[in-house]
Motif scaffolding. Structure first.
Motif, PDB file in Angstrom:
ATOM      1  N   TYR A   1      -3.149 -11.316 -26.454  1.00  0.00           N
ATOM      2  CA  TYR A   1      -2.381 -10.165 -25.975  1.00  0.00           C
ATOM      3  C   TYR A   1      -2.355 -10.202 -24.454  1.00  0.00           C
ATOM      4  O   TYR A   1      -3.354 -10.537 -23.818  1.00  0.00           O
ATOM      5  CB  TYR A   1      -3.035  -8.849 -26.431  1.00  0.00           C
ATOM      6  N   PHE A   2      -1.211  -9.841 -23.872  1.00  0.00           N
ATOM      7  CA  PHE A   2      -1.074  -9.870 -22.422  1.00  0.00           C
ATOM      8  C   PHE A   2      -0.168  -8.715 -22.003  1.00  0.00           C
ATOM      9  O   PHE A   2       0.855  -8.463 -22.635  1.00  0.00           O
ATOM     10  CB  PHE A   2      -0.454 -11.202 -21.981  1.00  0.00           C
ATOM     11  N   ASP A   3      -0.557  -8.007 -20.969  1.00  0.00           N
ATOM     12  CA  ASP A   3       0.251  -6.918 -20.415  1.00  0.00           C
ATOM     13  C   ASP A   3       0.331  -7.063 -18.902  1.00  0.00           C
ATOM     14  O   ASP A   3      -0.653  -7.409 -18.252  1.00  0.00           O
ATOM     15  CB  ASP A   3      -0.385  -5.553 -20.725  1.00  0.00           C
ATOM     16  N   LEU A   4       1.502  -6.759 -18.358  1.00  0.00           N
ATOM     17  CA  LEU A   4       1.701  -6.730 -16.915  1.00  0.00           C
ATOM     18  C   LEU A   4       2.595  -5.542 -16.594  1.00  0.00           C
ATOM     19  O   LEU A   4       3.618  -5.339 -17.254  1.00  0.00           O
ATOM     20  CB  LEU A   4       2.354  -8.016 -16.413  1.00  0.00           C
ATOM     21  N   LYS A   5       2.202  -4.758 -15.607  1.00  0.00           N
ATOM     22  CA  LYS A   5       2.978  -3.583 -15.219  1.00  0.00           C
ATOM     23  C   LYS A   5       3.042  -3.515 -13.694  1.00  0.00           C
ATOM     24  O   LYS A   5       2.045  -3.726 -13.013  1.00  0.00           O
ATOM     25  CB  LYS A   5       2.315  -2.313 -15.757  1.00  0.00           C
ATOM     26  N   VAL A   6       4.229  -3.232 -13.197  1.00  0.00           N
ATOM     27  CA  VAL A   6       4.424  -3.004 -11.760  1.00  0.00           C
ATOM     28  C   VAL A   6       4.968  -1.585 -11.611  1.00  0.00           C
ATOM     29  O   VAL A   6       5.964  -1.227 -12.238  1.00  0.00           O
ATOM     30  CB  VAL A   6       5.392  -4.029 -11.133  1.00  0.00           C
ATOM     31  N   SER A   7       4.278  -0.777 -10.820  1.00  0.00           N
ATOM     32  CA  SER A   7       4.663   0.622 -10.585  1.00  0.00           C
ATOM     33  C   SER A   7       5.033   0.795  -9.120  1.00  0.00           C
ATOM     34  O   SER A   7       4.499   0.101  -8.246  1.00  0.00           O
ATOM     35  CB  SER A   7       3.488   1.565 -10.883  1.00  0.00           C
ATOM     36  N   ALA A   8       5.921   1.753  -8.851  1.00  0.00           N
ATOM     37  CA  ALA A   8       6.339   1.974  -7.471  1.00  0.00           C
ATOM     38  C   ALA A   8       6.725   3.436  -7.249  1.00  0.00           C
ATOM     39  O   ALA A   8       7.124   4.133  -8.181  1.00  0.00           O
ATOM     40  CB  ALA A   8       7.527   1.071  -7.129  1.00  0.00           C
ATOM     41  N   GLU A   9       6.613   3.865  -6.008  1.00  0.00           N
ATOM     42  CA  GLU A   9       7.181   5.126  -5.523  1.00  0.00           C
ATOM     43  C   GLU A   9       8.064   4.755  -4.336  1.00  0.00           C
ATOM     44  O   GLU A   9       7.659   4.866  -3.184  1.00  0.00           O
ATOM     45  CB  GLU A   9       6.084   6.103  -5.126  1.00  0.00           C
ATOM     46  N   PRO A  10       9.301   4.288  -4.630  1.00  0.00           N
ATOM     47  CA  PRO A  10      10.151   3.747  -3.572  1.00  0.00           C
ATOM     48  C   PRO A  10      10.648   4.805  -2.590  1.00  0.00           C
ATOM     49  O   PRO A  10      10.889   4.490  -1.416  1.00  0.00           O
ATOM     50  CB  PRO A  10      11.312   3.114  -4.341  1.00  0.00           C
ATOM     51  N   PHE A  11      10.825   6.051  -3.055  1.00  0.00           N
ATOM     52  CA  PHE A  11      11.290   7.145  -2.207  1.00  0.00           C
ATOM     53  C   PHE A  11      10.479   8.387  -2.543  1.00  0.00           C
ATOM     54  O   PHE A  11       9.859   8.466  -3.606  1.00  0.00           O
ATOM     55  CB  PHE A  11      12.778   7.452  -2.445  1.00  0.00           C
ATOM     56  N   GLN A  12      10.543   9.364  -1.672  1.00  0.00           N
ATOM     57  CA  GLN A  12       9.888  10.644  -1.957  1.00  0.00           C
ATOM     58  C   GLN A  12      10.465  11.221  -3.248  1.00  0.00           C
ATOM     59  O   GLN A  12      11.680  11.217  -3.447  1.00  0.00           O
ATOM     60  CB  GLN A  12      10.145  11.623  -0.811  1.00  0.00           C
ATOM     61  N   SER A  13       9.622  11.666  -4.145  1.00  0.00           N
ATOM     62  CA  SER A  13       9.993  12.284  -5.428  1.00  0.00           C
ATOM     63  C   SER A  13      10.625  11.310  -6.423  1.00  0.00           C
ATOM     64  O   SER A  13      11.304  11.726  -7.352  1.00  0.00           O
ATOM     65  CB  SER A  13      10.939  13.474  -5.215  1.00  0.00           C
ATOM     66  N   HIS A  14      10.447  10.025  -6.227  1.00  0.00           N
ATOM     67  CA  HIS A  14      10.942   9.009  -7.164  1.00  0.00           C
ATOM     68  C   HIS A  14       9.782   8.118  -7.605  1.00  0.00           C
ATOM     69  O   HIS A  14       8.976   7.703  -6.773  1.00  0.00           O
ATOM     70  CB  HIS A  14      12.022   8.132  -6.513  1.00  0.00           C
ATOM     71  N   ARG A  15       9.756   7.818  -8.895  1.00  0.00           N
ATOM     72  CA  ARG A  15       8.754   6.912  -9.446  1.00  0.00           C
ATOM     73  C   ARG A  15       9.473   5.905 -10.335  1.00  0.00           C
ATOM     74  O   ARG A  15      10.430   6.245 -11.028  1.00  0.00           O
ATOM     75  CB  ARG A  15       7.741   7.676 -10.313  1.00  0.00           C
ATOM     76  N   ALA A  16       8.968   4.693 -10.367  1.00  0.00           N
ATOM     77  CA  ALA A  16       9.570   3.656 -11.203  1.00  0.00           C
ATOM     78  C   ALA A  16       8.488   2.706 -11.686  1.00  0.00           C
ATOM     79  O   ALA A  16       7.471   2.522 -11.011  1.00  0.00           O
ATOM     80  CB  ALA A  16      10.630   2.893 -10.413  1.00  0.00           C
ATOM     81  N   TRP A  17       8.710   2.140 -12.844  1.00  0.00           N
ATOM     82  CA  TRP A  17       7.821   1.083 -13.312  1.00  0.00           C
ATOM     83  C   TRP A  17       8.562   0.167 -14.268  1.00  0.00           C
ATOM     84  O   TRP A  17       9.555   0.543 -14.878  1.00  0.00           O
ATOM     85  CB  TRP A  17       6.548   1.631 -13.957  1.00  0.00           C
TER      86      TRP A  17
ATOM     87  N   LYS B   1       0.824  -1.215   0.000  1.00  0.00           N
ATOM     88  CA  LYS B   1       0.000   0.000   0.000  1.00  0.00           C
ATOM     89  C   LYS B   1       0.860   1.268   0.000  1.00  0.00           C
ATOM     90  O   LYS B   1       1.839   1.365   0.730  1.00  0.00           O
ATOM     91  CB  LYS B   1      -0.930  -0.003   1.212  1.00  0.00           C
ATOM     92  N   ASP B   2       0.482   2.211  -0.867  1.00  0.00           N
ATOM     93  CA  ASP B   2       1.147   3.510  -1.027  1.00  0.00           C
ATOM     94  C   ASP B   2       2.576   3.410  -1.566  1.00  0.00           C
ATOM     95  O   ASP B   2       3.282   4.420  -1.612  1.00  0.00           O
ATOM     96  CB  ASP B   2       1.157   4.308   0.282  1.00  0.00           C
ATOM     97  N   LYS B   3       3.030   2.219  -1.966  1.00  0.00           N
ATOM     98  CA  LYS B   3       4.408   2.074  -2.460  1.00  0.00           C
ATOM     99  C   LYS B   3       4.504   1.337  -3.797  1.00  0.00           C
ATOM    100  O   LYS B   3       5.207   1.772  -4.695  1.00  0.00           O
ATOM    101  CB  LYS B   3       5.280   1.322  -1.440  1.00  0.00           C
ATOM    102  N   VAL B   4       3.827   0.175  -3.923  1.00  0.00           N
ATOM    103  CA  VAL B   4       3.987  -0.678  -5.102  1.00  0.00           C
ATOM    104  C   VAL B   4       2.612  -1.185  -5.547  1.00  0.00           C
ATOM    105  O   VAL B   4       1.827  -1.655  -4.729  1.00  0.00           O
ATOM    106  CB  VAL B   4       4.907  -1.885  -4.801  1.00  0.00           C
ATOM    107  N   TRP B   5       2.361  -1.081  -6.880  1.00  0.00           N
ATOM    108  CA  TRP B   5       1.078  -1.481  -7.438  1.00  0.00           C
ATOM    109  C   TRP B   5       1.294  -2.330  -8.676  1.00  0.00           C
ATOM    110  O   TRP B   5       2.343  -2.273  -9.310  1.00  0.00           O
ATOM    111  CB  TRP B   5       0.264  -0.243  -7.837  1.00  0.00           C
TER     112      TRP B   5
END
Length: 185
Positions: free
Chosen positions: A110-126, A79-83
């Motif tokens: 067709y298949f799609d998978l995505k993992v998104s994260a906000e590991p630190f303040q002001s950082h986003r990754a996927w 929660k609030d970090k990784v989706w």
């Protein structure tokens, strides 16, 4: 110029959907115009009554089918970090083209998978993965009956893509981004 496309991501609650499309053969009918229809031009070849070309296409046959299944699901991993977000689509059809006697089968996944994260303040990754596997055969470069119906082509394609991105937002007007895109076919 740089273009960023944002794709769907998960959220702090689970969401998803499912869909089904199915068209029974009995609901279809012939798409051939009557002999009296000329459309005012000769761009569409229309066979006269009794011509063998009238047999190239008629009403849908018992072997025709057209259906599609799809589903999506997204939600939290932490929660609030990784989706996560995932989607799947399957399409299968055997249809007839107007004025073309050969059935045209299509089969796609067709298949799609995505993992998104906000590991630190002001950082986003996927990171994301996309898979497609399609087979289409029985098409033609032309749609007129004068074409040799043995001159058909089939297109089969398989594609896998992996991509990732890291963003750092040091201020409200500055974004530093690192990206990766790799694919194999």
């Amino acid at each position: 110029a740089a273009i960023d496309v944002l794709t769907k991501s998960g959220s702090n609650s689970f969401h998803g959907n499912a869909g089904v499309f199915f068209q029974p053969v009995k609901w279809g009918t012939s798409n051939q115009p009557g002999d009296a229809v000329t459309y005012g031009t000769d761009w569409l070849w229309i066979a006269k009554e009794g011509s063998p070309a009238n047999n190239l296409y008629g009403a849908p046959t018992a072997g025709d089918r057209d259906y599609e299944l799809n589903a999506t699901l997204g939600g939290p991993i932490v929660k609030d970090k990784v989706w996560f977000y995932g989607g799947f689509d399957y399409y299968n059809a055997v249809t007839h083209r107007a004025r073309w006697g050969i059935p045209v089968p299509s089969d796609s996944r067709y298949f799609d998978l995505k993992v998104s994260a906000e590991p630190f303040q002001s950082h986003r990754a996927w990171i994301s993965y996309h898979h497609e596997n399609s087979d289409y055969s029985g098409g033609s470069w032309g749609s007129e009956p004068q074409w040799d119906t043995s001159m058909t082509y089939g297109v089969a394609s398989k594609n896998d893509t992996i991509s990732g991105q890291w963003q750092w937002l040091p201020s409200s007007t500055t974004i530093f981004t690192g990206k990766y895109l790799g694919f194999w076919t």
